[in-house]
Design an enzyme around this catalytic site. Structure first.
Site: not given
Ligand code: NAD
Length: 262
Positions: A144, A157
């Protein structure tokens, strides 16, 4: 676009958002996919079948809970047994919680450190022997912008993502001579359920309306004023798996509209 035919990729948290987009991009490039994540069983099975049908690859699903080290190791070993190898690991599963430090729920801190940081350690630990055996591997951490800079009210986070930065660089050095690379993609804001879910909490923590949060907090951080898309991140992951990226390792790659350039 890299041709990933014959390679196998595990993408944690690929039932939603960024992980789903990256799994799809890797499948489109020919990789067999081990899906993982929480969600409705019928929807996950439909996603698995669609990957096989649309991209002529093999796809499986492992329900490993990313808070459980033994289940993570089982996912890696199951993928290796089913597909013959694990060539690409994308550590993507993650959760968020927004709260002032003195009110931050202890169970949320523990869960964020487990899912966003320790799970990545457990998966890498299990996958490296398979990659060394093949003499090739790609480890991609979905970190991130918060691996590089902080924001208030996101202590767990930001701590976990800064930890991912250290883990990424350390692993890159350890496997540097094994044709295995380890890099972190550092997105700014990507419109996914994770971001949608934190708007209400941020509004509460900052005493703002939800619209104000979107305009003044979220997109205010990004000079381009644009959300990154999951498709853009999918293409970057595929690039990191190609030969043009053979010598990119230990890198933190911001995809944040200029956020961390400020
Ligand atoms: P999201 O909520 O759409 O997806 C998260 C995924 O993680 C889902 O498939 C969920 O089922 C899975 N997950 C959560 N807890 C779990 C567990 N205990 N066991 C197995 N799977 C689990 O979120 P996203 O926005 O797609 O985020 C994905 C990654 O990207 C994360 O690591 C997040 O920190 C990072 N990220 C997101 C953003 C953003 O703006 N969306 C920005 C920077 C980084």
């Amino acid at each position: 676009m890299a041709n990933l035919q014959g390679k196998t990729a595990i993408v944690t948290g690929s039932t939603s958002g960024i992980g789903q987009g990256i799994a799809e991009a890797l499948a489109k490039s020919g990789a067999n996919i081990m899906l993982n994540g929480l969600g409705d069983a019928a929807k996950i099975e439909a996603q698995r079948v669609a990957f096989e049908k649309n991209y002529n690859v093999r796809a499986a699903y492992h329900p490993a809970d990313m808070t459980k080290p033994a289940e993570i190791a089982d996912m890696v070993n199951t993928a290796a047994a089913k597909f013959g190898s694990v060539d690409i690991l994308v550590n993507n599963a993650g959760i968020q919680h927004v709260s002032p430090i003195d009110q931050f729920p202890i169970d949320k801190w523990d869960a964020i450190i487990a899912i966003n940081l320790s799970a990545s350690f457990h998966a890498i630990r299990a996958v490296v022997p398979h990659m060394r055996e093949k003499g090739w591997g790609r480890i991609i951490q979905i970190a991130s912008a918060h691996a590089l800079v902080a924001s208030p009210f996101k202590s767990a986070y930001v701590a976990a993502k800064h930890g991912i930065a250290g883990l990424t660089k350390t692993v890159a050095l350890e496997v540097a001579e094994n044709k295995i690379t380890c890099n972190a993609i550092c997105p700014g804001y990507v419109w996914t359920p994770l971001v949608a879910g934190q708007i209400a909490d941020t509004a509460k923590a900052r005493n703002m309306s939800e619209d104000e949060v979107k305009a003044k907090v979220i997109l205010a951080a990004q000079p381009t004023r644009q959300f990154t898309t999951v498709e853009q991140l999918g293409e970057l992951a595929v690039f990191l798996c190609g030969s043009a990226a053979d010598n990119i390792t230990g890198a933190m790659l911001p995809v944040d509209g200029g956020w961390t350039a400020q």
